[in-house]
Design an enzyme around this catalytic site. Structure first.
Site, PDB file in Angstrom:
ATOM      1  N   ALA A  68      67.381  75.917   9.921  1.00 24.79           N
ATOM      2  CA  ALA A  68      68.759  75.766   9.463  1.00 24.79           C
ATOM      3  C   ALA A  68      68.942  74.317   9.027  1.00 24.79           C
ATOM      4  O   ALA A  68      68.194  73.430   9.460  1.00 24.79           O
ATOM      5  CB  ALA A  68      69.717  76.129  10.585  1.00 24.79           C
ATOM      6  N   GLY A 111      65.210  78.291  12.333  1.00 26.48           N
ATOM      7  CA  GLY A 111      65.811  79.403  11.592  1.00 26.48           C
ATOM      8  C   GLY A 111      64.856  80.005  10.572  1.00 26.48           C
ATOM      9  O   GLY A 111      64.977  81.190  10.236  1.00 26.48           O
ATOM     10  N   GLU A 114      62.841  82.325  12.523  1.00 27.60           N
ATOM     11  CA  GLU A 114      63.726  83.439  12.893  1.00 27.60           C
ATOM     12  C   GLU A 114      63.970  84.359  11.699  1.00 27.60           C
ATOM     13  O   GLU A 114      64.032  85.579  11.851  1.00 27.60           O
ATOM     14  CB  GLU A 114      65.047  82.900  13.445  1.00 27.60           C
ATOM     15  CG  GLU A 114      64.858  82.264  14.824  1.00 27.60           C
ATOM     16  CD  GLU A 114      66.068  81.474  15.294  1.00 27.60           C
ATOM     17  OE1 GLU A 114      66.567  80.640  14.506  1.00 27.60           O
ATOM     18  OE2 GLU A 114      66.516  81.680  16.435  1.00 27.60           O
ATOM     19  N   GLU A 134      63.704  73.747  18.032  1.00 27.08           N
ATOM     20  CA  GLU A 134      65.095  73.365  18.308  1.00 27.08           C
ATOM     21  C   GLU A 134      65.216  72.479  19.545  1.00 27.08           C
ATOM     22  O   GLU A 134      66.098  71.631  19.633  1.00 27.08           O
ATOM     23  CB  GLU A 134      65.958  74.628  18.486  1.00 27.08           C
ATOM     24  CG  GLU A 134      66.196  75.419  17.209  1.00 27.08           C
ATOM     25  CD  GLU A 134      65.141  76.485  16.950  1.00 27.08           C
ATOM     26  OE1 GLU A 134      64.039  76.415  17.555  1.00 27.08           O
ATOM     27  OE2 GLU A 134      65.415  77.382  16.136  1.00 27.08           O
TER      28      GLU A 134
HETATM   29  N1  DAK Z   1      67.402  70.512   7.739  1.00 29.66           N
HETATM   30  C1  DAK Z   1      67.732  69.584   6.803  1.00 29.66           C
HETATM   31  N2  DAK Z   1      66.829  68.863   6.117  1.00 29.66           N
HETATM   32  C2  DAK Z   1      65.536  69.053   6.387  1.00 29.66           C
HETATM   33  C3  DAK Z   1      65.106  69.999   7.355  1.00 29.66           C
HETATM   34  C4  DAK Z   1      66.117  70.756   8.062  1.00 29.66           C
HETATM   35  N3  DAK Z   1      65.820  71.717   8.976  1.00 29.66           N
HETATM   36  N4  DAK Z   1      63.759  69.983   7.401  1.00 29.66           N
HETATM   37  C5  DAK Z   1      63.360  69.071   6.508  1.00 29.66           C
HETATM   38  N5  DAK Z   1      64.422  68.508   5.883  1.00 29.66           N
HETATM   39  C6  DAK Z   1      64.415  67.503   4.832  1.00 29.66           C
HETATM   40  C7  DAK Z   1      64.069  66.123   5.381  1.00 29.66           C
HETATM   41  O1  DAK Z   1      65.199  65.514   5.939  1.00 29.66           O
HETATM   42  C8  DAK Z   1      63.585  65.433   4.131  1.00 29.66           C
HETATM   43  O2  DAK Z   1      64.698  65.048   3.361  1.00 29.66           O
HETATM   44  P1  DAK Z   1      64.735  63.582   2.669  1.00 29.66           P
HETATM   45  O3  DAK Z   1      64.481  62.626   3.784  1.00 29.66           O
HETATM   46  O4  DAK Z   1      63.617  63.629   1.661  1.00 29.66           O
HETATM   47  O5  DAK Z   1      66.110  63.525   2.062  1.00 29.66           O
HETATM   48  C9  DAK Z   1      62.877  66.551   3.374  1.00 29.66           C
HETATM   49  O6  DAK Z   1      63.386  67.776   3.897  1.00 29.66           O
HETATM   50  C10 DAK Z   1      61.372  66.540   3.578  1.00 29.66           C
HETATM   51  O7  DAK Z   1      61.119  66.526   4.983  1.00 29.66           O
HETATM   52  P2  DAK Z   1      60.227  65.419   5.694  1.00 29.66           P
HETATM   53  O8  DAK Z   1      60.251  64.133   4.956  1.00 29.66           O
HETATM   54  O9  DAK Z   1      60.654  65.387   7.119  1.00 29.66           O
HETATM   55  O10 DAK Z   1      58.790  66.075   5.527  1.00 29.66           O
HETATM   56  P3  DAK Z   1      57.530  65.921   6.476  1.00 29.66           P
HETATM   57  O11 DAK Z   1      56.417  66.570   5.759  1.00 29.66           O
HETATM   58  O12 DAK Z   1      57.365  64.499   6.945  1.00 29.66           O
HETATM   59  O13 DAK Z   1      57.892  66.769   7.786  1.00 29.66           O
HETATM   60  C11 DAK Z   1      58.721  68.741   8.982  1.00 29.66           C
HETATM   61  C12 DAK Z   1      58.050  68.159   7.690  1.00 29.66           C
HETATM   62  C13 DAK Z   1      58.947  70.201   8.766  1.00 29.66           C
HETATM   63  C14 DAK Z   1      57.751  68.529  10.161  1.00 29.66           C
HETATM   64  C15 DAK Z   1      60.038  67.957   9.245  1.00 29.66           C
HETATM   65  O14 DAK Z   1      60.803  67.969   8.040  1.00 29.66           O
HETATM   66  C16 DAK Z   1      60.849  68.569  10.327  1.00 29.66           C
HETATM   67  O15 DAK Z   1      60.557  68.402  11.508  1.00 29.66           O
HETATM   68  N6  DAK Z   1      61.947  69.280   9.946  1.00 29.66           N
HETATM   69  C17 DAK Z   1      62.899  69.810  10.908  1.00 29.66           C
HETATM   70  C18 DAK Z   1      62.329  71.028  11.593  1.00 29.66           C
HETATM   71  C19 DAK Z   1      63.323  71.560  12.614  1.00 29.66           C
HETATM   72  O16 DAK Z   1      63.674  70.926  13.595  1.00 29.66           O
HETATM   73  N7  DAK Z   1      63.797  72.811  12.373  1.00 29.66           N
HETATM   74  C20 DAK Z   1      64.733  73.475  13.260  1.00 29.66           C
HETATM   75  C21 DAK Z   1      66.140  73.149  12.825  1.00 29.66           C
HETATM   76  S1  DAK Z   1      67.371  73.876  13.894  1.00 29.66           S
HETATM   77  C22 DAK Z   1      72.315  79.814  13.922  1.00 29.66           C
HETATM   78  C23 DAK Z   1      71.335  80.195  13.041  1.00 29.66           C
HETATM   79  C24 DAK Z   1      70.175  79.442  12.929  1.00 29.66           C
HETATM   80  C25 DAK Z   1      70.036  78.286  13.651  1.00 29.66           C
HETATM   81  C26 DAK Z   1      71.012  77.912  14.520  1.00 29.66           C
HETATM   82  C27 DAK Z   1      72.148  78.661  14.659  1.00 29.66           C
HETATM   83  N8  DAK Z   1      73.488  80.616  14.072  1.00 29.66           N
HETATM   84  C28 DAK Z   1      73.605  81.842  13.306  1.00 29.66           C
HETATM   85  C29 DAK Z   1      74.484  80.284  15.004  1.00 29.66           C
HETATM   86  C30 DAK Z   1      68.824  77.505  13.453  1.00 29.66           C
HETATM   87  C31 DAK Z   1      68.637  76.242  13.881  1.00 29.66           C
HETATM   88  C32 DAK Z   1      67.493  75.469  13.386  1.00 29.66           C
HETATM   89  O17 DAK Z   1      66.687  75.957  12.606  1.00 29.66           O
END
Ligand code: DAK
Length: 260
Positions: A68, A111, A114, A134
């Site tokens: 997400a 997400g 998921e 998360e």
């Molecule tokens: N959200 C927003 N931006 C993201 C992102 C995300 N989840 N993942 C990556 N990006 C963005 C980065 O900020 C970066 O943007 P800029 O800095 O270039 O502006 C760009 O994508 C490229 O990412 P990185 O520079 O970080 O790339 P790397 O290769 O260094 O790293 C990575 C890739 C996948 C390891 C890293 O980007 C990362 O850790 N991303 C976050 C992964 C994460 O934590 N995902 C879980 C998010 S929480 C719900 C439904 C769903 C959910 C919740 C509630 N309801 C229905 C209530 C779900 C929650 C989640 O998914």
């Protein structure tokens, strides 16, 4: 039916297969509210479209979806999250009646993992990375991760994946039972489309009732599930395709499915 005009996804239909490509490459296909609305809109329309028999959702070579959109959630209050109605969008994915295949290259995290699990099958490239990270940003899975991952791979592994948030390789995900098949990265979409076309060539009502019965296995006791399966099985004896399929077998010819 036209599938033009979306901003965050690309959608098209060919040879009985609906293809949806998540398309926010600059943020690794982070699932913001507009993308989810467009995805649900395209899925719902494909579910109603007689030209579509099976659906493939894919991303790009770097990411299926990295979760997400964290930017959209970072400052949200409980009331914001509760009233945004995101959950009903995710629930809509679950209610699509036609089979959905996730074709996963790169990251399928949070997400994104998921969403792949909400699909019915997952074809993954060798370089794909799955995970529920998360925990590392102070929350837990919110779109089915704790439930679907646990059902898919069992408690012991799901606990470890969810409590550490570590990224899991495609081969490990396949061994654990999350993934249907691992293929070379460059073959993912072709494999998923070939599988979708094969399913699209089957009798549509039997496909629909089979998906429905398999999903019921997650919600019921074995007794209720077996009764549910039997009900769906009997229902197919009211279809022309059952007559056609069995007669074609006995007459040693290829069946012509009518979806009736
Ligand atoms: N959200 C927003 N931006 C993201 C992102 C995300 N989840 N993942 C990556 N990006 C963005 C980065 O900020 C970066 O943007 P800029 O800095 O270039 O502006 C760009 O994508 C490229 O990412 P990185 O520079 O970080 O790339 P790397 O290769 O260094 O790293 C990575 C890739 C996948 C390891 C890293 O980007 C990362 O850790 N991303 C976050 C992964 C994460 O934590 N995902 C879980 C998010 S929480 C719900 C439904 C769903 C959910 C919740 C509630 N309801 C229905 C209530 C779900 C929650 C989640 O998914």
């Amino acid at each position: 039916m036209s599938y033009q005009g979306y901003t965050h996804i690309l959608a098209s239909v060919d040879q009985g297969v609906g293809l949806i490509r998540l398309n926010r490459p600059q943020v690794l296909n982070a699932l913001n509210a507009e993308l989810m609305s467009e995805l649900v809109d395209a899925l719902s329309r494909m579910d109603e479209d007689d030209d579509v028999r099976c659906i493939v959702i894919t991303g790009n070579e770097r990411a299926f979806a990295a979760g997400a959109d964290i930017g959209e959630m970072a400052e949200a209050s409980l009331v914001d999250m509760y009233t945004r109605d995101n959950l009903s969008r995710w629930d809509r994915v679950r209610r699509i009646k036609k089979p959905i295949i996730a074709a996963v290259n790169g990251y399928a995290l949070g997400g994104g993992c998921e969403l792949a699990m909400a699909c019915d099958m997952i074809i993954a490239g060798e370089g794909a990375r799955f995970g529920q990270p998360e925990i590392n940003i102070g929350v837990i899975p919110g779109a089915g991760g704790t439930q679907r991952l646990t059902r898919a791979i069992g408690k012991a592994k799901a606990m470890e994946w969810i409590l550490t948030g570590r990224f899991v390789s495609a081969h490990e995900a396949e061994r654990a039972g999350l993934v249907t098949r691992v293929v070379p990265d460059e073959a993912v979409l072709d494999e998923a489309l070939a599988l979708a076309r094969e399913i699209a060539s089957k009798p549509p009502l039997a496909v629909r009732l089979a998906k429905d019965a398999v999903l019921a296995a997650f919600d019921t006791t074995i007794e209720t599930g077996l009764a549910y399966e039997r009900h769906n099985f009997y229902m197919l004896f009211a279809t022309e395709d059952q007559r056609e399929g069995m007669r074609a077998f006995l007459e040693k010819r290829r069946a012509q499915w009518r979806g009736r």
